[in-house]
Write a protein that holds these residues in place. Structure first.
Motif, PDB file in Angstrom:
ATOM      1  N   ASP A  54       0.827  -1.208   0.000  1.00 25.12           N
ATOM      2  CA  ASP A  54       0.000   0.000   0.000  1.00 25.12           C
ATOM      3  C   ASP A  54       0.861   1.257   0.000  1.00 25.12           C
ATOM      4  OD1 ASP A  54      -2.192  -1.682   0.153  1.00 25.12           O
ATOM      5  OD2 ASP A  54      -2.360  -1.518   2.339  1.00 25.12           O
ATOM      6  N   LYS A  55       2.034   1.150   0.638  1.00 25.51           N
ATOM      7  CA  LYS A  55       2.910   2.314   0.737  1.00 25.51           C
ATOM      8  C   LYS A  55       4.367   1.856   0.767  1.00 25.51           C
ATOM      9  CE  LYS A  55       2.915   6.718   3.280  1.00 25.51           C
ATOM     10  NZ  LYS A  55       2.346   7.397   4.465  1.00 25.51           N
ATOM     11  N   GLU A  86       2.606   5.246  -3.314  1.00 25.98           N
ATOM     12  CA  GLU A  86       1.379   4.886  -2.595  1.00 25.98           C
ATOM     13  C   GLU A  86       0.374   4.266  -3.564  1.00 25.98           C
ATOM     14  OE1 GLU A  86      -0.157   7.431   0.918  1.00 25.98           O
ATOM     15  OE2 GLU A  86      -1.308   8.060  -0.827  1.00 25.98           O
ATOM     16  N   LYS A  87      -0.236   3.192  -3.139  1.00 23.60           N
ATOM     17  CA  LYS A  87      -1.264   2.528  -3.952  1.00 23.60           C
ATOM     18  C   LYS A  87      -2.641   2.884  -3.427  1.00 23.60           C
ATOM     19  CE  LYS A  87      -1.793  -1.940  -3.477  1.00 23.60           C
ATOM     20  NZ  LYS A  87      -1.460  -3.373  -3.530  1.00 23.60           N
ATOM     21  N   ARG A  88      -3.468   3.410  -4.308  1.00 24.93           N
ATOM     22  CA  ARG A  88      -4.866   3.682  -3.948  1.00 24.93           C
ATOM     23  C   ARG A  88      -5.729   2.612  -4.586  1.00 24.93           C
ATOM     24  NH1 ARG A  88      -5.982   9.986  -4.988  1.00 24.93           N
ATOM     25  NH2 ARG A  88      -8.109   9.147  -4.929  1.00 24.93           N
ATOM     26  N   LYS A 125      -0.792   9.915  -9.910  1.00 23.37           N
ATOM     27  CA  LYS A 125      -0.634  11.297  -9.467  1.00 23.37           C
ATOM     28  C   LYS A 125       0.794  11.462  -8.970  1.00 23.37           C
ATOM     29  CE  LYS A 125      -5.313  12.799  -8.210  1.00 23.37           C
ATOM     30  NZ  LYS A 125      -6.159  13.316  -7.098  1.00 23.37           N
ATOM     31  N   ASN A 184       0.218  14.937  -6.143  1.00 21.08           N
ATOM     32  CA  ASN A 184      -1.215  15.262  -6.232  1.00 21.08           C
ATOM     33  C   ASN A 184      -1.638  15.881  -7.565  1.00 21.08           C
ATOM     34  OD1 ASN A 184      -2.004  14.303  -3.646  1.00 21.08           O
ATOM     35  ND2 ASN A 184      -1.080  16.132  -2.719  1.00 21.08           N
ATOM     36  N   LYS A 241       6.014  12.225  -3.829  1.00 28.71           N
ATOM     37  CA  LYS A 241       4.963  11.210  -3.727  1.00 28.71           C
ATOM     38  C   LYS A 241       4.416  10.840  -5.103  1.00 28.71           C
ATOM     39  CE  LYS A 241       1.803  11.093  -0.408  1.00 28.71           C
ATOM     40  NZ  LYS A 241       0.561  11.340   0.394  1.00 28.71           N
ATOM     41  N   GLN A 253       1.488   8.429  -6.603  1.00 30.31           N
ATOM     42  CA  GLN A 253       0.307   7.627  -6.280  1.00 30.31           C
ATOM     43  C   GLN A 253      -0.107   6.788  -7.489  1.00 30.31           C
ATOM     44  OE1 GLN A 253      -2.051  11.111  -4.958  1.00 30.31           O
ATOM     45  NE2 GLN A 253      -2.452   9.965  -3.083  1.00 30.31           N
ATOM     46  N   ILE A 297      -3.123   4.776  -8.866  1.00 33.64           N
ATOM     47  CA  ILE A 297      -4.572   4.691  -8.626  1.00 33.64           C
ATOM     48  C   ILE A 297      -5.150   3.529  -9.427  1.00 33.64           C
ATOM     49  CG2 ILE A 297      -6.758   5.962  -8.759  1.00 33.64           C
ATOM     50  CD1 ILE A 297      -4.891   8.537  -8.925  1.00 33.64           C
TER      51      ILE A 297
END
Length: 433
Positions: A374-375, A393-395, A406, A409, A427, A429, A431
């Protein structure tokens, strides 16, 4: 001490077994290359083995044919000081012997495997921003092995390579095609470093040399095919022959399926040779469908990530990487697909579990897939990088398929990210759909 080193990467989420596999793999990557010098700095000089002294850390066990593909980029990212010392060790070897190492073991050159891999690592390291070594010396060392026609231990058959663009079945009794490919990758590395150093003529010259494998592409098979000294195709040709270490005139420890796509520095060129993106995907898929992929051998270990070069086909990378990871890597006595090759297989697992992979040697770019965790938090060495850490990070979504990314962000629409973007991005991400 080990906990401090292994904690340079911290992961959250995933199963206990997945964490054990990840940190075991990270431990494996830190075993070799290993320190050669004694506590007082003494070590055996390359070749003569007389006792000499260094103020630096001298490394040994340079299995470079294996490790240039992924282990050294991992060291550059997570353990840059060690990578810097490894590069300096290679340059010490050059000072002591007159040549960069090929497969050095305990101050002895074994000349195992083919190609001229040290320069790839020197260029890749410099292009990733690790520059506390003598790059001009490194560049001259790379030019020496690339251009010296006589008594060249790093590039046997270089006369044919320069004159024809490839090695022939007469040049060598094994691996004429794959050796040509290795020289191409080394020349690509020289071109990239030349560009960075402002050496425009060398950049143009070595860029042209780096794609000479195209002369060995046979449209009848849509694969690479060895040629004879007179330029004719070698016959009879079976592209399957050579797997499982069976001798093959064209390929070293592999066959045409396992080598044809080993040109990540020229994927656009290969896609065009194969007749476009659809044919490329179809041919690449055959590697897996026909059981020609060899997880335990270096030439094809980047193949699962190559679907990312075709828009709309990235899901194949995600699916294939997941399947290979679960099939070949376990927390058990058969937990590796074969010889770890001084950390190369373990580096593949580490990258795959983090969701990034250094797809093209001497080109500081990662291609992306789904992280296992997840992180993932990668601690950066502030001597080499400005940011303190990278977070991947995995969403989660309802599927195991990437919807988008992202970066800090902001929407990021590419399945490739440069080393500079990653280390400055803080970071990333992932998604899921």
């Amino acid at each position: 001490i080990w906990n401090k080193e292994l904690s340079k990467i911290k992961v959250e989420g995933g199963t206990k077994n997945e964490k054990i596999m990840f940190y075991t793999a990270l431990y494996h990557t830190l075993i070799h290359p290993n320190i050669l010098n004694d506590f007082n700095g003494e070590y055996p000089k390359m070749g003569t083995r007389e006792t000499v002294k260094t103020d630096e850390t001298r490394f040994t066990v340079f299995s470079l044919w294996d490790t240039y593909r992924n282990l050294h980029p991992l060291m550059s990212l997570v353990y840059p000081k060690q990578q810097s010392n490894m590069v300096k060790s290679m340059l010490q070897i050059y000072d002591e012997s007159g040549w960069l190492p090929k497969w050095e073991l305990n101050a002895t050159e074994t000349t195992t495997m083919v190609g001229d891999p040290a320069g790839i690592i020197l260029a890749d390291t410099y292009l990733r921003g690790i520059r506390d070594f003598d790059v001009e010396k490194a560049y001259q060392a790379m030019l020496k092995s690339a251009d010296q026609l006589n008594d060249n231990p790093l590039r046997p058959g270089i006369e044919d390579y320069i004159s024809k663009g490839y090695l022939t079945t007469s040049t060598t009794s094994s691996g004429s095609v794959s050796t040509t490919q290795e020289y191409n990758i080394s020349d690509f590395a020289i071109a990239q470093l030349a560009k960075e150093l402002g050496k425009k003529e060398d950049y143009i010259r070595f860029s042209k040399r780096s794609i000479s494998y195209r002369k060995l592409f046979d449209k009848q098979f849509n694969l690479l095919h060895p040629k004879n000294d007179n330029g004719s195709w070698y016959t009879p040709f079976n592209p399957n022959t050579g797997a499982n270490f069976v001798k093959n005139l064209g390929f070293i420890e592999g066959n045409s399926w396992q080598y044809t796509f080993m040109v990540t520095h020229d994927m656009k060129g290969l896609i065009k040779l194969m007749g476009g993106k659809k044919e490329f995907v179809k041919q690449l898929e055959k590697v897996f469908d026909k059981q020609q992929f060899d997880m335990a051998n270096e030439p094809d270990i980047a193949y699962p990530f190559l679907f990312n070069y075709v828009k709309g086909e990235e899901w194949r990378t995600q699916s294939t990487v997941d399947k290979l990871r679960v099939t070949y890597f376990k927390n058990s006595s058969d937990g590796l697909p074969g010889n770890d090759d001084t950390g190369t297989m373990s580096a593949w697992l580490i990258y795959s579990m983090m969701g990034i992979y250094p797809i093209s040697p001497a080109e500081p770019v990662y291609t992306l897939t789904i992280p296992v965790f997840d992180k993932v938090i990668i601690q950066l060495d502030n001597k080499y990088y400005k940011e303190r850490e990278i977070v991947i990070e995995k969403r989660k979504g309802s599927t195991r398929k990437i919807k988008g990314f992202k970066l800090n962000n902001k929407l990021y629409r590419n399945f490739f990210i440069t080393h500079n973007e990653l280390v400055k991005g803080k970071k990333l991400q992932v998604i899921l759909d």
